[in-house]
Design a protein around this motif. Structure first.
Motif, PDB file in Angstrom:
ATOM      1  N   ALA A 151       0.829  -1.211   0.000  1.00 57.27           N
ATOM      2  CA  ALA A 151       0.000   0.000   0.000  1.00 57.27           C
ATOM      3  C   ALA A 151       0.860   1.256   0.000  1.00 57.27           C
ATOM      4  CB  ALA A 151      -0.954  -0.003   1.198  1.00 57.27           C
ATOM      5  N   LEU A 152       1.911   1.275   0.813  1.00 58.03           N
ATOM      6  CA  LEU A 152       2.808   2.435   0.848  1.00 58.03           C
ATOM      7  C   LEU A 152       3.549   2.607  -0.473  1.00 58.03           C
ATOM      8  CD1 LEU A 152       4.258   2.099   4.454  1.00 58.03           C
ATOM      9  CD2 LEU A 152       2.643   3.819   3.619  1.00 58.03           C
ATOM     10  N   GLY A 153       3.979   1.503  -1.053  1.00 54.46           N
ATOM     11  CA  GLY A 153       4.664   1.575  -2.337  1.00 54.46           C
ATOM     12  C   GLY A 153       3.756   2.083  -3.440  1.00 54.46           C
ATOM     13  N   LEU A 154       2.515   1.612  -3.449  1.00 58.11           N
ATOM     14  CA  LEU A 154       1.549   2.071  -4.448  1.00 58.11           C
ATOM     15  C   LEU A 154       1.237   3.554  -4.278  1.00 58.11           C
ATOM     16  CD1 LEU A 154      -0.823  -1.011  -4.401  1.00 58.11           C
ATOM     17  CD2 LEU A 154       0.533  -0.243  -6.362  1.00 58.11           C
ATOM     18  N   LEU A 155       1.127   3.991  -3.028  1.00 59.60           N
ATOM     19  CA  LEU A 155       0.903   5.416  -2.754  1.00 59.60           C
ATOM     20  C   LEU A 155       2.060   6.242  -3.295  1.00 59.60           C
ATOM     21  CD1 LEU A 155      -0.330   7.929  -1.435  1.00 59.60           C
ATOM     22  CD2 LEU A 155       0.603   7.127   0.747  1.00 59.60           C
ATOM     23  N   ALA A 156       3.290   5.833  -2.993  1.00 63.26           N
ATOM     24  CA  ALA A 156       4.463   6.574  -3.454  1.00 63.26           C
ATOM     25  C   ALA A 156       4.570   6.556  -4.976  1.00 63.26           C
ATOM     26  CB  ALA A 156       5.723   5.990  -2.818  1.00 63.26           C
ATOM     27  N   LEU A 157       4.281   5.412  -5.585  1.00 67.43           N
ATOM     28  CA  LEU A 157       4.335   5.317  -7.044  1.00 67.43           C
ATOM     29  C   LEU A 157       3.235   6.170  -7.679  1.00 67.43           C
ATOM     30  CD1 LEU A 157       5.801   4.072  -9.430  1.00 67.43           C
ATOM     31  CD2 LEU A 157       4.339   2.043  -9.184  1.00 67.43           C
ATOM     32  N   GLY A 172      -9.530  -0.254   7.789  1.00 63.79           N
ATOM     33  CA  GLY A 172     -10.900   0.225   7.917  1.00 63.79           C
ATOM     34  C   GLY A 172     -11.032   1.600   7.278  1.00 63.79           C
ATOM     35  N   PRO A 173     -12.271   2.034   7.045  1.00 62.57           N
ATOM     36  CA  PRO A 173     -12.499   3.279   6.296  1.00 62.57           C
ATOM     37  C   PRO A 173     -12.252   4.558   7.083  1.00 62.57           C
ATOM     38  CG  PRO A 173     -14.576   2.338   6.989  1.00 62.57           C
ATOM     39  CD  PRO A 173     -13.514   1.337   7.365  1.00 62.57           C
ATOM     40  N   ASP A 174     -12.081   4.459   8.392  1.00 65.03           N
ATOM     41  CA  ASP A 174     -11.969   5.661   9.220  1.00 65.03           C
ATOM     42  C   ASP A 174     -10.587   5.852   9.828  1.00 65.03           C
ATOM     43  OD1 ASP A 174     -14.681   6.267   8.758  1.00 65.03           O
ATOM     44  OD2 ASP A 174     -15.271   4.849  10.322  1.00 65.03           O
ATOM     45  N   ASP A 175      -9.588   5.199   9.282  1.00 67.72           N
ATOM     46  CA  ASP A 175      -8.229   5.288   9.820  1.00 67.72           C
ATOM     47  C   ASP A 175      -7.481   6.442   9.158  1.00 67.72           C
ATOM     48  OD1 ASP A 175      -5.248   4.598   9.992  1.00 67.72           O
ATOM     49  OD2 ASP A 175      -6.156   3.107  11.319  1.00 67.72           O
ATOM     50  N   VAL A 176      -6.757   7.195   9.956  1.00 71.46           N
ATOM     51  CA  VAL A 176      -6.025   8.362   9.455  1.00 71.46           C
ATOM     52  C   VAL A 176      -4.956   7.969   8.429  1.00 71.46           C
ATOM     53  CG1 VAL A 176      -4.261   8.452  11.265  1.00 71.46           C
ATOM     54  CG2 VAL A 176      -5.033  10.576  10.145  1.00 71.46           C
ATOM     55  N   ARG A 177      -4.527   6.715   8.422  1.00 70.23           N
ATOM     56  CA  ARG A 177      -3.513   6.296   7.448  1.00 70.23           C
ATOM     57  C   ARG A 177      -4.022   6.361   6.016  1.00 70.23           C
ATOM     58  NH1 ARG A 177      -1.628   1.116  10.899  1.00 70.23           N
ATOM     59  NH2 ARG A 177      -3.830   1.299  11.467  1.00 70.23           N
ATOM     60  N   LEU A 178      -5.334   6.518   5.824  1.00 68.10           N
ATOM     61  CA  LEU A 178      -5.902   6.685   4.489  1.00 68.10           C
ATOM     62  C   LEU A 178      -5.824   8.134   4.007  1.00 68.10           C
ATOM     63  CD1 LEU A 178      -7.304   4.035   5.632  1.00 68.10           C
ATOM     64  CD2 LEU A 178      -9.182   4.621   4.150  1.00 68.10           C
ATOM     65  N   ALA A 179      -5.606   9.064   4.910  1.00 72.95           N
ATOM     66  CA  ALA A 179      -5.741  10.488   4.599  1.00 72.95           C
ATOM     67  C   ALA A 179      -4.792  10.952   3.497  1.00 72.95           C
ATOM     68  CB  ALA A 179      -5.533  11.322   5.863  1.00 72.95           C
ATOM     69  N   LEU A 180      -3.557  10.509   3.517  1.00 75.59           N
ATOM     70  CA  LEU A 180      -2.605  10.961   2.497  1.00 75.59           C
ATOM     71  C   LEU A 180      -3.011  10.452   1.110  1.00 75.59           C
ATOM     72  CD1 LEU A 180      -0.067  12.474   1.734  1.00 75.59           C
ATOM     73  CD2 LEU A 180       1.260  10.449   2.385  1.00 75.59           C
ATOM     74  N   GLU A 220      -5.712   1.627  -6.044  1.00 72.80           N
ATOM     75  CA  GLU A 220      -5.323   0.320  -5.509  1.00 72.80           C
ATOM     76  C   GLU A 220      -4.789   0.468  -4.084  1.00 72.80           C
ATOM     77  OE1 GLU A 220      -2.559  -3.586  -6.551  1.00 72.80           O
ATOM     78  OE2 GLU A 220      -2.513  -1.866  -7.920  1.00 72.80           O
ATOM     79  N   ALA A 221      -3.986   1.495  -3.854  1.00 70.65           N
ATOM     80  CA  ALA A 221      -3.468   1.742  -2.499  1.00 70.65           C
ATOM     81  C   ALA A 221      -4.609   2.002  -1.529  1.00 70.65           C
ATOM     82  CB  ALA A 221      -2.512   2.936  -2.520  1.00 70.65           C
ATOM     83  N   LEU A 222      -5.569   2.827  -1.934  1.00 73.09           N
ATOM     84  CA  LEU A 222      -6.701   3.147  -1.055  1.00 73.09           C
ATOM     85  C   LEU A 222      -7.521   1.899  -0.735  1.00 73.09           C
ATOM     86  CD1 LEU A 222      -8.302   5.291   0.473  1.00 73.09           C
ATOM     87  CD2 LEU A 222      -9.628   5.661  -1.630  1.00 73.09           C
ATOM     88  N   ALA A 223      -7.785   1.072  -1.719  1.00 77.35           N
ATOM     89  CA  ALA A 223      -8.555  -0.159  -1.482  1.00 77.35           C
ATOM     90  C   ALA A 223      -7.827  -1.067  -0.485  1.00 77.35           C
ATOM     91  CB  ALA A 223      -8.806  -0.887  -2.803  1.00 77.35           C
ATOM     92  N   ARG A 240     -13.020  14.030   2.934  1.00 80.42           N
ATOM     93  CA  ARG A 240     -12.823  12.803   3.713  1.00 80.42           C
ATOM     94  C   ARG A 240     -11.433  12.806   4.347  1.00 80.42           C
ATOM     95  NH1 ARG A 240     -12.759   6.678   1.412  1.00 80.42           N
ATOM     96  NH2 ARG A 240     -12.392   5.666   3.406  1.00 80.42           N
ATOM     97  N   SER A 241     -10.425  13.211   3.595  1.00 82.23           N
ATOM     98  CA  SER A 241      -9.071  13.309   4.140  1.00 82.23           C
ATOM     99  C   SER A 241      -9.041  14.290   5.308  1.00 82.23           C
ATOM    100  CB  SER A 241      -8.101  13.761   3.041  1.00 82.23           C
ATOM    101  OG  SER A 241      -6.803  13.899   3.549  1.00 82.23           O
ATOM    102  N   LEU A 242      -9.695  15.420   5.143  1.00 83.95           N
ATOM    103  CA  LEU A 242      -9.749  16.431   6.202  1.00 83.95           C
ATOM    104  C   LEU A 242     -10.433  15.883   7.451  1.00 83.95           C
ATOM    105  CD1 LEU A 242      -9.293  19.329   7.141  1.00 83.95           C
ATOM    106  CD2 LEU A 242     -11.485  19.927   6.062  1.00 83.95           C
ATOM    107  N   GLU A 243     -11.545  15.184   7.284  1.00 82.47           N
ATOM    108  CA  GLU A 243     -12.250  14.601   8.435  1.00 82.47           C
ATOM    109  C   GLU A 243     -11.366  13.624   9.197  1.00 82.47           C
ATOM    110  OE1 GLU A 243     -15.833  12.805   6.941  1.00 82.47           O
ATOM    111  OE2 GLU A 243     -16.592  14.720   6.170  1.00 82.47           O
ATOM    112  N   LEU A 244     -10.640  12.773   8.460  1.00 84.82           N
ATOM    113  CA  LEU A 244      -9.762  11.801   9.121  1.00 84.82           C
ATOM    114  C   LEU A 244      -8.634  12.499   9.870  1.00 84.82           C
ATOM    115  CD1 LEU A 244      -9.520   9.050   6.347  1.00 84.82           C
ATOM    116  CD2 LEU A 244     -10.866   8.980   8.453  1.00 84.82           C
TER     117      LEU A 244
END
Length: 124
Positions: free
Chosen positions: A36-42, A71-79, A61-64, A102-106
């Motif tokens: 997930a981190l690699g996909l985010l960076a790529l 889970g959908p409410d974790d701050v690790r999704l915000a970036l 793909e990273a978000l999924a 959504r990022s702001l809410e998290l």
């Protein structure tokens, strides 16, 4: 790969990040966080060099993966949500707004209004 991206060495960044993603894909479930981190960076790299289709694919793909892992409410999704929101800003402004909100809410839930991560999303 992230350091190369920050320095504008995009060819080196791409090579390093593609290799990292391929290695993480070969791992068992323990490698999913790294994937997930690699996909985010790529995805961020693709966005930086205006490869919007590839950026969207990697970021979605990273978000999924992150939603499944955390889970959908974790701050690790915000970036990832912020990156997707920035990507959609001109092509799909309503979707961009939804993603950025959504990022702001998290970020607000995890850090409050005064945190730097919250401020970055507010600036976007």
């Amino acid at each position: 790969g992230v350091v190369y991206t920050q320095r504008g060495a995009f060819d080196e960044a791409r090579a390093a990040l593609v290799e990292a993603v391929e290695l993480a894909r070969g791992e068992d479930a323990r490698g999913e966080e790294e994937l997930a981190l690699g996909l985010l960076a790529l995805g961020a790299l693709h966005r930086a060099v205006d490869e919007d289709v590839a950026a969207g694919e990697r970021l979605r793909e990273a978000l999924a993966l992150q939603e499944r892992l955390y889970g959908p409410d974790d701050v690790r999704l915000a970036l990832t949500l912020n990156e997707l929101g920035q990507l959609a800003r001109y092509s799909a402004p309503l979707e961009a707004r939804r993603l950025l909100e959504r990022s702001l809410e998290l970020n607000r839930a995890a850090h409050g209004d005064e945190h730097g991560d919250t401020a970055v999303v507010l600036a976007n």
